[in-house]
Enzyme design. Structure first.
Site, PDB file in Angstrom:
ATOM      1  N   GLU A 143      39.231  95.563 -26.626  1.00 14.68           N
ATOM      2  CA  GLU A 143      39.612  94.375 -25.853  1.00 14.68           C
ATOM      3  C   GLU A 143      39.037  93.102 -26.471  1.00 14.68           C
ATOM      4  OE1 GLU A 143      39.683  95.647 -21.314  1.00 14.68           O
ATOM      5  OE2 GLU A 143      38.029  96.553 -22.379  1.00 14.68           O
ATOM      6  N   SER A 170      30.975 101.471 -16.596  1.00 11.20           N
ATOM      7  CA  SER A 170      31.051 100.506 -15.500  1.00 11.20           C
ATOM      8  C   SER A 170      29.804 100.644 -14.649  1.00 11.20           C
ATOM      9  CB  SER A 170      32.299 100.784 -14.655  1.00 11.20           C
ATOM     10  OG  SER A 170      32.145 100.221 -13.369  1.00 11.20           O
ATOM     11  N   HIS A 212      60.211  98.952 -27.616  1.00 12.44           N
ATOM     12  CA  HIS A 212      60.106  98.366 -26.266  1.00 12.44           C
ATOM     13  C   HIS A 212      59.067  99.109 -25.415  1.00 12.44           C
ATOM     14  CE1 HIS A 212      64.095  96.522 -27.206  1.00 12.44           C
ATOM     15  NE2 HIS A 212      64.323  97.713 -27.733  1.00 12.44           N
ATOM     16  N   LYS A 258      34.140 105.599 -15.299  1.00  9.91           N
ATOM     17  CA  LYS A 258      34.784 104.716 -16.281  1.00  9.91           C
ATOM     18  C   LYS A 258      34.191 104.805 -17.684  1.00  9.91           C
ATOM     19  CE  LYS A 258      37.295 101.566 -15.629  1.00  9.91           C
ATOM     20  NZ  LYS A 258      37.712 100.418 -14.951  1.00  9.91           N
TER      21      LYS A 258
END
Ligand code: ARG
Length: 463
Positions: free
Chosen positions: A295, A282, A161, A288
């Site tokens: 992704e 970024s 979980h 970043k």
């Protein structure tokens, strides 16, 4: 060859050429030109067989062979003129062959049809992709084995979980993916073996009255045997669906792993650092470093699942044998294959380059009361309590630690004794995460000794 008002391949009974919209919906050359090499290989095998069986003259077959090789080099050089009026790769190649060698080109289509031709070409294309997927999976598994070996005993939290459950080892977590991609590999090999039958010579649907030799063409094209039913041969697209199913399941595994890498590389987790080579920055936030490859792997999976569903839908209502609907098989498979190969390669690169943060993993492993099960097991093993009672006592101790804002090993023995008077100092030996993982020596468990045994087994399998 110039475009004519009615098609020279089948225009005998047609007085007028097609409407522009008809041509647009009918043509597949925009995408099936990806099968050019396979189409030419199939035609060369067919031409050689036609000569060997005496169906065409040797000199004609030789002219076909020469012409087909010229066409292949034209396509490879990018000088071949593809024509939409000629509909698909099969008719584009045949028309060009007519330009190059004249009358003998018209004999190439003896004893075959575009129906067995397209099935053959497409199978050859898909078979190559099964081979590419196999290679991609093997290198990915090897990269995972490298990670597992380096961190066979590094502790980290195991989750259910996405809540801390029990400590596990980094090596064990990497090896979980080795098992998944290993099953993908075995599925790919099974499906490739099953699909390797030649449709060539099934002709339009019923076979042919010419004395063709299907074993000869099957062998020349690397198939194990000719397919045994001509109706099935021209209308079967199971091989493409199995490819998409294999791709879908493997992509699902890639996506789960990608999801973990996204979470693990976040500032909140810091379990791994992805390399600069497999990250992006970024344009506005200088700090970043984004896990874009992970992704995009996660997202590309949607295209692969979509292709699988789309082809299932195309096929499900078709009566035997060929229907033009089946022309819609290719783009789905091409796109899914491209996505799968790229996702495999990107994952392999990320895994090979990434650095696990041993300290963060260890710190997280010890938090979240991860050794609560070890405590309960100790109550059973040493004090002889029933597991349910041990579970209850441990729950009370977790609540106690939580209210104090500490972890289980930080509780005093006296505090433990409040929950159960029989607890002794010995309990602290099982509350450490190292002890916990080393104790899980059951087959397939997370103990480093088991993880190393599985790494050795996989190395053996892959040699
Ligand atoms: N371009 C067609 C396809 O991809 C080739 C087969 C055409 N056969 C036919 N009977 N019209 O399916």
């Amino acid at each position: 060859m110039s475009d004519t008002s009615s098609n020279t391949m089948w225009g005998g009974r047609f007085a007028a050429g097609p409407d522009a919209i008809m041509e647009a919906i009918n043509a597949s050359i925009g995408f099936d030109q990806r099968m050019a090499a396979q189409d030419i290989a199939g035609s060369r095998a067919h031409a050689a067989m036609l000569a060997a069986t005496g169906i065409v003259e040797n000199s004609d077959a030789e002219a076909m062979r020469e012409g087909l090789l010229t066409i292949l080099s034209e396509i490879e050089a990018g000088t071949f003129q593809f024509s939409t009026a000629l509909e698909d790769i099969h008719m584009n190649v045949e028309a060009r062959l007519k330009d190059l060698i004249g009358e003998p080109a018209g004999r190439l289509h003896t004893g075959r049809s575009r129906n067995d031709q397209v099935a053959t070409d497409f199978k050859l294309w898909v078979r190559d992709q099964f081979d590419a997927a196999e290679a991609g999976l093997v290198v990915l598994i090897k990269a995972l084995l490298g990670q597992a070996e380096a961190g066979a005993e590094w502790v980290m939290p195991g989750f259910t979980h996405l809540q801390t459950a029990q400590p596990v080892t980094w090596g064990h977590h990497m090896m979980a993916y080795v098992e998944m991609f290993g099953r993908d590999l075995s599925r790919v090999r099974d499906a490739r073996a099953r699909m390797n039958e030649s449709p060539l010579g099934a002709a339009a649907l019923a076979g042919t009255s010419f004395p063709i030799d299907r074993d000869m063409t099957a062998e020349a094209l690397g198939f194990d045997r000719p397919s045994a039913n001509s109706l099935d041969a021209v209308s079967d697209r199971d091989f493409a669906l199995e490819f998409l199913s294999c791709a879908s399941i493997s992509a699902m595994h890639l996506s789960r792993f990608a999801e973990e890498l996204v979470i693990w590389s976040s500032a909140q987790f810091r379990f791994v650092a992805l390399s600069d080579r497999f990250s992006t920055g970024s344009s506005i936030m200088p700090q970043k470093k984004n896990p874009d490859a992970a992704e995009l792997i996660r997202a590309k999976v949607g295209r692969i699942f979509g292709a699988n569903t789309a082809l299932m839908m195309v096929m499900k209502g078709l009566p035997l044998t060929y229907s033009k609907d089946m022309q819609e098989d290719k783009e789905q498979v091409f796109d899914a294959a491209d996505s799968w190969m790229l996702a495999l390669a990107a994952m392999e690169g990320m895994v090979r380059d990434m650095t696990a943060n041993r300290d963060s993993l260890a710190a997280a492993a010890g938090s979240g009361f991860s050794t609560a099960t070890d405590l309960a097991d100790w109550l059973v093993r040493v004090l002889g309590l029933p597991f349910r009672e041990a579970h209850h006592i441990t729950g009370a101790l977790v609540a106690k630690a939580e209210s104090k804002g500490c972890d289980l090993p930080n509780l005093a023995l006296d505090e433990m004794k409040v929950a159960y008077a029989g607890i002794t100092q010995d309990v602290f030996t099982v509350l450490g995460v190292e002890n916990s993982v080393h104790s899980r020596t059951s087959y397939g468990g997370t103990a480093p000794v088991q993880v190393r045994a599985q790494i050795a087994r996989w190395k053996e399998i892959l040699t």
